[in-house]
Design a protein around this motif. Sequence first.
Motif, short mmCIF file in Angstrom:
data_model
loop_
_atom_site.label_atom_id
_atom_site.label_comp_id
_atom_site.label_asym_id
_atom_site.label_seq_id
_atom_site.Cartn_x
_atom_site.Cartn_y
_atom_site.Cartn_z
N GLU A 123 0.84 -1.21 0.00
CA GLU A 123 0.00 0.00 0.00
C GLU A 123 0.87 1.25 0.00
O GLU A 123 0.58 2.22 -0.69
CB GLU A 123 -0.91 0.00 1.24
CG GLU A 123 -2.11 -0.92 1.06
CD GLU A 123 -2.87 -1.18 2.36
OE1 GLU A 123 -3.79 -2.01 2.32
OE2 GLU A 123 -2.54 -0.58 3.39
N ARG A 124 1.94 1.20 0.78
CA ARG A 124 2.83 2.37 0.85
C ARG A 124 3.47 2.62 -0.52
O ARG A 124 3.56 3.74 -0.99
CB ARG A 124 3.91 2.12 1.90
CG ARG A 124 4.68 3.37 2.27
CD ARG A 124 5.37 3.33 3.62
NE ARG A 124 5.78 2.04 4.10
CZ ARG A 124 7.04 1.56 4.07
NH1 ARG A 124 7.99 2.29 3.54
NH2 ARG A 124 7.32 0.38 4.54
N ALA A 126 2.30 1.76 -3.41
CA ALA A 126 1.27 2.24 -4.34
C ALA A 126 1.10 3.75 -4.20
O ALA A 126 1.01 4.47 -5.20
CB ALA A 126 -0.05 1.54 -4.05
N ASP A 127 1.11 4.24 -2.94
CA ASP A 127 0.94 5.68 -2.71
C ASP A 127 2.19 6.45 -3.11
O ASP A 127 2.12 7.43 -3.84
CB ASP A 127 0.67 5.96 -1.22
CG ASP A 127 -0.74 5.56 -0.85
OD1 ASP A 127 -0.94 5.12 0.30
OD2 ASP A 127 -1.61 5.66 -1.74
N GLU A 128 3.32 6.01 -2.58
CA GLU A 128 4.56 6.80 -2.76
C GLU A 128 5.04 6.81 -4.21
O GLU A 128 5.63 7.79 -4.66
CB GLU A 128 5.66 6.24 -1.84
CG GLU A 128 5.39 6.56 -0.37
CD GLU A 128 6.40 5.91 0.57
OE1 GLU A 128 7.39 5.33 0.09
OE2 GLU A 128 6.18 5.98 1.79
N GLY A 130 2.93 6.13 -6.82
CA GLY A 130 1.82 6.48 -7.71
C GLY A 130 1.49 5.38 -8.72
O GLY A 130 1.20 5.64 -9.88
N LYS A 132 -0.82 2.75 -8.18
CA LYS A 132 -1.96 1.96 -7.73
C LYS A 132 -2.67 1.27 -8.91
O LYS A 132 -3.00 0.08 -8.84
CB LYS A 132 -2.95 2.89 -7.02
CG LYS A 132 -3.82 2.19 -6.00
CD LYS A 132 -4.50 3.18 -5.09
CE LYS A 132 -5.17 2.44 -3.93
NZ LYS A 132 -5.57 3.32 -2.87
#
Lengths: 458, 193, 233
Positions: A123-124, A126-128, A130, A132
């Motif tokens: 998840e981290r 995917a966020d950091e 970009g 996803k």
Amino acid sequence: MILMKNVSFKYEGSENYSLKDINLTLEKGECLLVTGPSGGGKSTLTKLINGLIPAYFEGELKGEIYIDGINISDIPMYELSGKVASVFQNPKTQFFNIDAEDEMAFALENQGVDERIITERLERAADELGIKKLMTKNIFEMSGGEKQIIAFAGAYVSDAEVIVLDEPSANLDREHMEIIRDIMKKLMNQNKMIIIAEHRLAYLRNVATRACYMKNGQILENFTAEEFYGMSENKRCEMGLRELSAVTANNNFETEGKEKTDISVKNMKLKYEAFNGKELNLSFNYGEVIGIVGHNGLGKSTFIRTLCGIIREKKGEICISGRRVSCKKRKKKCGMVMQDVNYQLFSDSVALECKLGNGQVSDKEIYDILEELSLLDKKDVHPMSLSGGEKQRLAIATMLAGGKKIMMLDEPTSGLDYENMMRISRLLKKVAEKGTLCLVVTHDTEFIREACSRIITI
Amino acid sequence: MKAKDFITCAIFSVLSMVGMLLAAITNMSGYTALLYPVVASFFIGILFVVLINKVSKKGAVLVFGIVPALYFLTTGLIEGLIGIVSLLVFSVFSELILWNNHESMKRIVSACCVYTLYYSTAGMAEGFLFTDSYCDNALKHGINAKVVEDMRSMYYIKPLWVAVILLTLLLTFVGAMWGRKMISKHLKKVGLV
Amino acid sequence: MKLDIRTKIIITLLIATCASLNTNVTVEIGMMIFIGGLQLMSGKKVFSPVLVILYAVFAITQYAIFPVVPGWVSMLLSMFVVNIRSFFPVVMCIVLIYRTTRISEVIATFTNMKVPRGIIITIAIGIRYIPALAVEMRAIWEAMSVRNVAEGIKNPFKRVAVNMECYIVPLFISSIKTADELSAAAMTRGIENPAPPTCRSYRKMSPGDFGLIAVILLFTAGNAYARYKGVLL
């Protein structure tokens, strides 16, 4: 810290050492760029650090390699994989899984890391990073650039202290190179140690903290980043290195063809929704070397395969000398050097490869072609044992032997060093001077600047 | 065997499925169905020889049969299980021939012939040993009555089974020799085996 | 709807058994509808309308066209049509497995079932390599189509041999290189760790899975009974 002390290595069955007396240190937060001509030992160096030598590639190894004080020959490779993450050149064959998210988690799963930690890291990332949306795709739906991003994301998620990269940008366009450069910057901010073996150097400006130049298995020179990227143009060319600054291909290029048109594409729509279903109207002339540029995944390869007659066009027509030409006839007139040239080499010697399908061409003519392409001394060598640049030249030789007047090339300089890239450029210009049309799909802006008379941006 | 050996065997196993699917073209006519093991064994022969040269370890033949074994399960529970067990038996015999010598070409070719015997013996057993029920079943599934009767007549000729077995062995040998030629002409020169 | 991989494998086995026992087209159409329904419930991209249309073509050919055309047409094509038609339910199940199962799921589930690691790797790579093989074969076909490798060879057997060699050689070299590169990459990701991996994608079988298996088991038993008793032929 990585420490290599007096390391030498010879592959099994080889007479020569691929690495000779290497001494190297790397601290946390450093990014070491390893560059030099092909065959210099860069990949071998990366294989030593990620443990593939000697676990996978057997041979004679001398010297010692330490990561954080541990001699890596004292620990099994699966333990080393927890400390060292790797990204390879070929995105097609480095994925064990088909789904992106599963591939990113693969290394952690093999280490037995707790499921919650894996989910949290995914998840981290995917966020950091970009990514996803990209994580929901499977690898057969992705372009080469997207696959490499996932490979990098896998290294990011693994939280390994050392990241080893072996020519990761070989098939990438500028956009994807910038994305992986950003990922590398994030990794360095996390105090990782990065070793990257590369030919394409410009995108690593402000990323690499040090550089070393390797040739014939030895580190000939060490540089700080400032020294390396500040070196003179003469020295760069002498060392056989690619450009150190980003080169744009758009300056002073014609994009329109001349009035006389030898080959024209009229209202052509391509299959597989290439170019988003846009209709193409283009014209080409014999004697040109035309670069076809555009982002990864748009359909440039589909375009040249259609022109060549391998794929039928959905709509429209292709005319040669004013007459519409069918798929079948285009196949006879056109030749193609594929992105992976290994698929089109069939014979067991270079000379026989040129002869295949060209039975009417005499041996003398074939030897003349091979001599022109600097392959005559390799005429009895198996095509698959040639280097990347030599295979490209051989594929071109087969087309010259077949008298093809229209040649399509798909990323011919991918993974090639400066010298081989220049060789291909000079060859194509020579071939074009003799009246052949060369259409080249490429991201390589240095090559475009050297070889192309015109570019078409699609 | 290590992970890389399993990966290599898996890839060759998939290629053997491709060979079997190509050979299955012969099953599309009742008059050529007997040629299935003959054609399949040619492709298997090539793959087998190259595989054993690449992965010269105990267990390679057994792993080579995994993907075809999974395919047999799609022929039905009973037929599938019989197919898997038969393939396992022939694979074990093949492994025993290779046991401590994976270098000798004679052993490799012999092991290959034993492996492909599965196709011409166990693979054809239902037709030749239970001819009437096999042909009645084909008729019930809707195959043309004339074709079924011609098949029945063929299966009644037991010496034909011997001919199929011998032809299979011959084509296995031809395939193995092709594989051997490919190794010396190409793969060894490139350093892949 | 998310079915467990074990459920899908058992369903495929049972459907394959039914396909070999059953000789009634209505029952077969029922199986196709049922599996099609499972595909639709599993997701948009899972259902394959092409397969359904092809099945219809084969079924119509066998049951509506063969009875009215000259006998030699049926003689020539019946085995082809019947063999392919009767395999469709199984193909639909294989498509269901392929389009809804991740390799990580296979690894996690089989690891939990204590299947030996080597066999798990083999099956995982088998699944992984199939689409890659399709891409490779396509690339070789394209390369061959642009070069007429057998040009100038008059002997038809030699032409076939040259064409075959030109397909097989790059395929083998590419396959072995893929195996080598994939192995190297997998080793750098710790595949040889003897300790069991994290089974992140493992899910226990749900009551729905068991229910579905029970239904298809009953259906299979029914088929076997009908076949034994000679009904519904």
